[in-house]
Design a protein around this motif. Structure first.
Motif, PDB file in Angstrom:
ATOM      1  N   MET A 174      -7.933  55.188  31.813  1.00 17.17           N
ATOM      2  CA  MET A 174      -6.730  56.018  31.836  1.00 17.17           C
ATOM      3  C   MET A 174      -6.040  56.049  30.478  1.00 17.17           C
ATOM      4  O   MET A 174      -5.081  56.790  30.286  1.00 17.17           O
ATOM      5  CB  MET A 174      -5.772  55.504  32.913  1.00 17.17           C
ATOM      6  CG  MET A 174      -6.342  55.638  34.323  1.00 17.17           C
ATOM      7  SD  MET A 174      -5.191  55.133  35.624  1.00 17.17           S
ATOM      8  CE  MET A 174      -4.048  56.516  35.590  1.00 17.17           C
ATOM      9  N   LEU A 175      -6.526  55.251  29.518  1.00 16.75           N
ATOM     10  CA  LEU A 175      -6.004  55.267  28.150  1.00 16.75           C
ATOM     11  C   LEU A 175      -6.900  56.150  27.281  1.00 16.75           C
ATOM     12  O   LEU A 175      -8.056  55.805  27.046  1.00 16.75           O
ATOM     13  CB  LEU A 175      -5.971  53.848  27.567  1.00 16.75           C
ATOM     14  CG  LEU A 175      -5.075  52.830  28.274  1.00 16.75           C
ATOM     15  CD1 LEU A 175      -5.263  51.450  27.654  1.00 16.75           C
ATOM     16  CD2 LEU A 175      -3.615  53.257  28.177  1.00 16.75           C
ATOM     17  N   PRO A 176      -6.406  57.272  26.792  1.00 10.90           N
ATOM     18  CA  PRO A 176      -7.232  58.142  25.942  1.00 10.90           C
ATOM     19  C   PRO A 176      -7.348  57.552  24.541  1.00 10.90           C
ATOM     20  O   PRO A 176      -6.418  57.645  23.739  1.00 10.90           O
ATOM     21  CB  PRO A 176      -6.456  59.468  25.936  1.00 10.90           C
ATOM     22  CG  PRO A 176      -5.034  59.077  26.208  1.00 10.90           C
ATOM     23  CD  PRO A 176      -5.076  57.842  27.059  1.00 10.90           C
ATOM     24  N   CYS A 177      -8.479  56.927  24.240  1.00 11.75           N
ATOM     25  CA  CYS A 177      -8.611  56.227  22.969  1.00 11.75           C
ATOM     26  C   CYS A 177     -10.073  56.035  22.599  1.00 11.75           C
ATOM     27  O   CYS A 177     -10.973  56.310  23.401  1.00 11.75           O
ATOM     28  CB  CYS A 177      -7.915  54.869  23.027  1.00 11.75           C
ATOM     29  SG  CYS A 177      -8.608  53.755  24.264  1.00 11.75           S
ATOM     30  N   GLY A 202      -5.974  58.461  20.831  1.00 14.13           N
ATOM     31  CA  GLY A 202      -6.723  59.708  20.941  1.00 14.13           C
ATOM     32  C   GLY A 202      -6.302  60.769  19.951  1.00 14.13           C
ATOM     33  O   GLY A 202      -6.979  61.783  19.789  1.00 14.13           O
ATOM     34  N   GLN A 203      -5.200  60.542  19.230  1.00 14.41           N
ATOM     35  CA  GLN A 203      -4.730  61.492  18.223  1.00 14.41           C
ATOM     36  C   GLN A 203      -5.296  61.190  16.834  1.00 14.41           C
ATOM     37  O   GLN A 203      -5.101  61.974  15.907  1.00 14.41           O
ATOM     38  CB  GLN A 203      -3.202  61.459  18.150  1.00 14.41           C
ATOM     39  CG  GLN A 203      -2.514  61.711  19.479  1.00 14.41           C
ATOM     40  CD  GLN A 203      -2.882  63.052  20.077  1.00 14.41           C
ATOM     41  OE1 GLN A 203      -2.875  64.072  19.395  1.00 14.41           O
ATOM     42  NE2 GLN A 203      -3.217  63.047  21.355  1.00 14.41           N
ATOM     43  N   THR A 254     -15.953  55.047  24.014  1.00 12.91           N
ATOM     44  CA  THR A 254     -14.899  55.565  24.883  1.00 12.91           C
ATOM     45  C   THR A 254     -14.421  54.428  25.782  1.00 12.91           C
ATOM     46  O   THR A 254     -15.036  53.352  25.815  1.00 12.91           O
ATOM     47  CB  THR A 254     -15.441  56.698  25.764  1.00 12.91           C
ATOM     48  OG1 THR A 254     -16.449  56.145  26.638  1.00 12.91           O
ATOM     49  CG2 THR A 254     -16.034  57.827  24.942  1.00 12.91           C
ATOM     50  N   PRO A 255     -13.350  54.624  26.542  1.00 11.70           N
ATOM     51  CA  PRO A 255     -12.944  53.579  27.484  1.00 11.70           C
ATOM     52  C   PRO A 255     -14.039  53.232  28.503  1.00 11.70           C
ATOM     53  O   PRO A 255     -14.266  52.055  28.781  1.00 11.70           O
ATOM     54  CB  PRO A 255     -11.709  54.186  28.165  1.00 11.70           C
ATOM     55  CG  PRO A 255     -11.117  55.062  27.099  1.00 11.70           C
ATOM     56  CD  PRO A 255     -12.305  55.675  26.411  1.00 11.70           C
ATOM     57  N   THR A 256     -14.715  54.232  29.064  1.00 12.45           N
ATOM     58  CA  THR A 256     -15.785  53.908  30.023  1.00 12.45           C
ATOM     59  C   THR A 256     -16.949  53.225  29.319  1.00 12.45           C
ATOM     60  O   THR A 256     -17.578  52.324  29.878  1.00 12.45           O
ATOM     61  CB  THR A 256     -16.281  55.167  30.753  1.00 12.45           C
ATOM     62  OG1 THR A 256     -16.534  56.207  29.802  1.00 12.45           O
ATOM     63  CG2 THR A 256     -15.268  55.651  31.761  1.00 12.45           C
TER      64      THR A 256
END
Length: 266
Positions: A177-180, A205-206, A158-160
């Motif tokens: 803040m980037l859903p990926c 994220g899609q 995840t980003p974190t």
């Protein structure tokens, strides 16, 4: 946080942790929080320890969607998920009473093994060879066969989680803040027969990622969910998507993700 009064503490079973826990419970009760022993009725869940304890607290309490998570460090310094330190009680009190707290929503990855069992990860999912031998996986992005991987394994973060295991193998640090999702290789073998991208790549994220394990006797991989191992034999494929489940964390207004990255690495 004024409308959230039921607080549950997650801590290791050590004498030092028990002493710190008593102090935190007394502090919470002094400020009119209800300390509960059942996380299912809590609306604030606080981990005591480091980032590992925070990850375990989220996992052991089921990635609750209806409560806030907060981390309290006992290691002498703050960390990615721990905005508070057990020896700095005054900052905790000041943050709670003077509206210095913000809520951050961190994405998670949903992992499904062989269309049967599903899990969630806040940091990363890793899959590695279970024996001293490379293993082979076909990598699919949505319906596209992207590459055939041979090597020690892969990390999907995840980003974190991008600043953890992923960073140690050369992956990029990604803004939460980037859903990926980010995919990083572990010791890939590139030859005339096997060819991979050779670098980390980031998926929207899609997207849907599928890792299909070649059944050649090395089909009992070691899989990691954050800091917890998962053992399943004869794994055929693993599907990964960015989940609609998020983890809501408590952070100080002056302690952003990038301030934490700077403090940790620079």
């Amino acid at each position: 946080m004024t409308e959230r009064r039921n607080i549950y503490f997650y801590a290791r079973k050590t004498e030092q942790a028990k002493e710190h826990l008593r102090m935190l419970e007394e502090l919470a009760e002094r400020y009119h929080f209800n300390v509960v022993q059942d996380y299912k009725i809590a609306n604030i869940i606080v981990s005591l320890g480091g980032d590992g304890a925070f990850l375990q607290a989220v996992r052991k309490t089921g990635f609750r969607q209806d409560c806030l998570y907060a981390g309290v460090s006992d290691s002498g310094k703050k960390s990615l998920y721990c905005d508070f330190h057990v020896d700095d009680v005054s900052s905790m009190i000041e943050a709670m009473t003077q509206d210095q707290i913000e809520i951050r929503k961190y994405p998670t990855i949903k992992v499904t093994v062989d269309d049967e069992t599903s899990f969630h990860c806040l940091n990363e999912f890793s899959i590695r060879s279970g024996i001293i031998k490379t293993f082979v996986m076909d990598v699919h992005i949505d319906d596209l066969h992207f590459e055939t991987f041979r090597g020690d394994g892969m990390i999907i973060s995840t980003p974190t989680g991008s600043s953890a295991y992923n960073k140690s193998v050369g992956g990029a640090v990604v803004d939460p803040m980037l859903p990926c999702m980010q995919v990083s290789e572990l010791a890939s073998v590139n030859s005339n027969r096997f060819r991979t991208l050779g670098s980390s790549f980031i998926l929207s994220g899609q997207r849907k990622l599928r890792l299909s394990v070649t059944q050649d006797g090395n089909d009992y991989p070691v899989m990691g969910l954050d800091n917890e191992a998962l053992g399943i034999s004869h794994v055929h494929h693993v599907d990964l998507v960015l989940s609609d489940q998020i983890v809501k964390t408590v952070k100080l207004k002056d302690n952003s993700f990038w301030e934490k990255v700077k403090r940790t690495f620079l």
